[in-house]
Design an enzyme around this catalytic site. Sequence first.
Site, mmCIF file in Angstrom:
data_model
loop_
_atom_site.group_PDB
_atom_site.id
_atom_site.type_symbol
_atom_site.label_atom_id
_atom_site.label_comp_id
_atom_site.label_asym_id
_atom_site.label_seq_id
_atom_site.Cartn_x
_atom_site.Cartn_y
_atom_site.Cartn_z
ATOM 1 N N CYS A 12 0.875 -1.173 0.000
ATOM 2 C CA CYS A 12 0.000 0.000 0.000
ATOM 3 C C CYS A 12 0.912 1.223 0.000
ATOM 4 C CB CYS A 12 -0.860 0.000 1.253
ATOM 5 S SG CYS A 12 0.163 0.020 2.728
ATOM 6 N N HIS A 41 5.566 -6.187 8.344
ATOM 7 C CA HIS A 41 5.364 -7.579 8.761
ATOM 8 C C HIS A 41 5.546 -8.524 7.574
ATOM 9 C CE1 HIS A 41 3.049 -6.398 12.630
ATOM 10 N NE2 HIS A 41 4.332 -6.579 12.849
ATOM 11 N N HIS A 73 3.426 1.475 11.343
ATOM 12 C CA HIS A 73 2.428 1.270 12.401
ATOM 13 C C HIS A 73 2.422 2.384 13.444
ATOM 14 C CE1 HIS A 73 2.109 -2.673 10.869
ATOM 15 N NE2 HIS A 73 3.190 -3.158 11.409
ATOM 16 N N CYS A 95 2.675 5.842 8.925
ATOM 17 C CA CYS A 95 1.783 6.131 7.801
ATOM 18 C C CYS A 95 0.854 7.298 8.164
ATOM 19 C CB CYS A 95 0.945 4.893 7.480
ATOM 20 S SG CYS A 95 -0.270 5.222 6.194
ATOM 21 N N HIS A 123 -1.480 -5.537 18.619
ATOM 22 C CA HIS A 123 -0.846 -5.053 17.383
ATOM 23 C C HIS A 123 -0.119 -3.731 17.684
ATOM 24 C CE1 HIS A 123 -0.331 -3.477 13.324
ATOM 25 N NE2 HIS A 123 -0.506 -4.715 12.897
ATOM 26 N N GLU A 125 0.294 -1.059 16.092
ATOM 27 C CA GLU A 125 -0.445 0.176 15.765
ATOM 28 C C GLU A 125 -1.409 0.533 16.898
ATOM 29 O OE1 GLU A 125 -2.628 0.275 11.981
ATOM 30 O OE2 GLU A 125 -4.108 1.522 12.993
ATOM 31 N N ASN A 219 -2.937 -7.689 8.533
ATOM 32 C CA ASN A 219 -3.840 -7.376 7.412
ATOM 33 C C ASN A 219 -3.920 -8.540 6.440
ATOM 34 O OD1 ASN A 219 -2.580 -6.501 4.598
ATOM 35 N ND2 ASN A 219 -1.118 -5.892 6.161
ATOM 36 N N SER A 261 1.811 -5.600 3.010
ATOM 37 C CA SER A 261 3.254 -5.614 3.256
ATOM 38 C C SER A 261 3.964 -6.688 2.420
ATOM 39 C CB SER A 261 3.499 -5.844 4.755
ATOM 40 O OG SER A 261 2.684 -6.895 5.226
HETATM 41 S S1 SF4 Z 1 -2.763 2.620 7.184
HETATM 42 FE FE1 SF4 Z 1 -1.554 0.771 6.957
HETATM 43 S S2 SF4 Z 1 -2.545 -0.324 5.282
HETATM 44 FE FE2 SF4 Z 1 -3.294 1.774 5.188
HETATM 45 S S3 SF4 Z 1 -1.957 2.857 3.755
HETATM 46 FE FE3 SF4 Z 1 -1.108 3.127 5.809
HETATM 47 S S4 SF4 Z 1 0.366 1.492 6.102
HETATM 48 FE FE4 SF4 Z 1 -0.954 0.931 4.389
#
Ligand code: SF4
Length: 281
Positions: A12, A41, A73, A95, A123, A125, A219, A261
């Site tokens: 992503c 991951h 994360h 992110c 997790h 995150e 995910n 990932s």
């Molecule tokens: S939140 Fe996670 S899955 Fe969504 S774009 Fe960011 S890294 Fe990718």
Amino acid sequence: MKLLVAKSAGFCFGVKRAMDMAREAARKHPERLHTLGPLIHNPQAVEYLENLGVKVKERIEDVPGGTVIFRSHGVSLQDLTKARKRRLRIIDATCPMVKRAQRFAKFLHRHGYALLIVGDADHPEVEAIRSYVDERVQVVRSVESARRLGPWEKLGVIAQTTQSSGIFTEIVASVLEKSKEIRVFNTICQATTVRQREAIDIAKKVDCMVVVGGYNSGNTQRLASICREIQPCTLHIETARELDPKKLANKGRIGLTAGASTPHWIIEEVEEEVRSLNQKR
Ligand code: SF4
């Protein structure tokens, strides 16, 4: 045999961004370069980074100085504070979608809402999001667990960015009547929604689904379980070597998707392997 490959399979934008930042850091500051926890991951991608000199440390205390990269994360408030105190050079690859979830969590906390996070409590995150608010945080991953909670005067709900939209919707519905006031922020990222929708579409059309990605990737696990609900013949594999030809024998249509990932080279290898199995039939 027909092979349907998801357009959304693989990195992503958040993971690609983190990988690019790590590669760039390896080019500019190869000495004493560490990530706090594996950057993503996926063991194969982590190995690739290690070959560029990016080493993994699980605890901020173990980073021996130099540069630390925070992964997509996000990072806990405690680790961020420690890194700053130790004057480590920080590259923050969190992110932007995860930062958005953190901002909503802080907003809800500031305005007196108890926080409910739909996600996996262990997790990274979710652990990071929790660290920015206080103890009035609950984490649930199933409707059954959500039904046991409450009631609340003021409840705020957010999701781990890679949660399933279906479960998030069901959990929100299940807590609706238990809160006098409720605010819901849908923090599931667009990349996740698109990937899950496409996987569902493909799973409906095929005789077997192949989902590629790290076994430790939340995910990817979720993607596999969403596909399995529709198509019981769903195989979660990490690399092409794990493809079992017997499980794909006599399957006329095969679907292929991958977690956020999963590097493109691994997806391509799996695609090639599926096509070559077909030729050997
Ligand atoms: S939140 Fe996670 S899955 Fe969504 S774009 Fe960011 S890294 Fe990718």
